[in-house]
Design a protein around this motif. Structure first.
Motif, PDB file in Angstrom:
ATOM      1  N   ARG A  69     -31.462 -13.919  26.008  1.00 29.16           N
ATOM      2  CA  ARG A  69     -30.967 -12.977  25.000  1.00 29.16           C
ATOM      3  C   ARG A  69     -29.528 -12.562  25.308  1.00 29.16           C
ATOM      4  N   GLU A  70     -28.785 -12.252  24.264  1.00 28.77           N
ATOM      5  CA  GLU A  70     -27.398 -11.824  24.411  1.00 28.77           C
ATOM      6  C   GLU A  70     -27.282 -10.568  25.277  1.00 28.77           C
ATOM      7  N   ASP A  99     -29.124 -14.067  19.775  1.00 32.85           N
ATOM      8  CA  ASP A  99     -29.341 -12.701  19.282  1.00 32.85           C
ATOM      9  C   ASP A  99     -30.749 -12.661  18.721  1.00 32.85           C
ATOM     10  N   GLN A 142     -30.969 -11.097  14.845  1.00 30.44           N
ATOM     11  CA  GLN A 142     -30.498 -11.974  13.772  1.00 30.44           C
ATOM     12  C   GLN A 142     -31.075 -13.381  13.861  1.00 30.44           C
ATOM     13  N   THR A 189     -25.551 -17.272  19.692  1.00 29.12           N
ATOM     14  CA  THR A 189     -24.227 -16.665  19.758  1.00 29.12           C
ATOM     15  C   THR A 189     -23.287 -17.438  20.673  1.00 29.12           C
TER      16      THR A 189
END
Length: 167
Positions: A128-129, A156, A159, A163
């Motif tokens: 995950r970001e 992300d 969304q 990314t």
């Protein structure tokens, strides 16, 4: 007329049961999907990838390994296909260091096998970001990332998009 049923020792029955469990496990057990498995799958599809394997099954020396996803993308400029394998990791346990140890162990194992047996594929660790921006910026993570040249797919989870691709 009474039938005679041979008696088996408890140890013999236990051994037979263990062998059956091992045999059944080889045939039927699949690892549980990571919490963000479907999120990464959606993000890859949005990015133009075709999911070819869910999970990607590798067999080496009679042992089965399961990487979360296999995907490919037609590259027009290169007139060929790019093939990847993606291992998804959540980093949500109480010990992020333990999560890192497990993720790196799997990554190294999978990468070495892919390099030898499936050289057309590139392995990515999907994170995950938020994890990338926080925990993955710490020296305890940066040192093995740089020394092992670990490829990351940063996504992300809200969304459901990729990314960053870090090679």
């Amino acid at each position: 007329m009474n039938s005679v049923i041979p008696k088996h020792s408890e140890a013999t029955l236990e051994t037979q049961n263990q062998n059956k469990i091992r045999s059944d496990a080889r045939c039927y057990l699949m690892p549980a999907k990571d919490l963000y498995h479907d999120t990464v799958k959606t993000a890859l599809i949005k990015d133009g990838w075709t999911i070819t394997d869910d999970p990607l099954s590798l067999e080496v020396g009679g042992r089965d390994l399961f990487i979360d996803l296999g995907a490919e993308k037609l590259l027009i400029a290169d007139r060929g296909n790019q093939k990847i394998a993606v291992e998804v990791k959540s980093f949500i346990s109480p010990s992020l260091v333990k999560d890192l140890e497990n993720a790196l162990g799997q990554y190294i194992l999978y990468e070495d096998i892919i390099a030898q047996e499936y050289p057309e594929r590139r392995l990515y660790l999907a994170i995950r970001e938020a994890v990338h921006l926080s925990f993955f910026s710490e020296p305890i993570v940066q040192i093995p990332l740089k020394s092992r040249h670990i490829r990351l797919l940063v996504f992300d989870e809200i969304q459901e998009i990729i990314t960053q691709w870090i090679h």
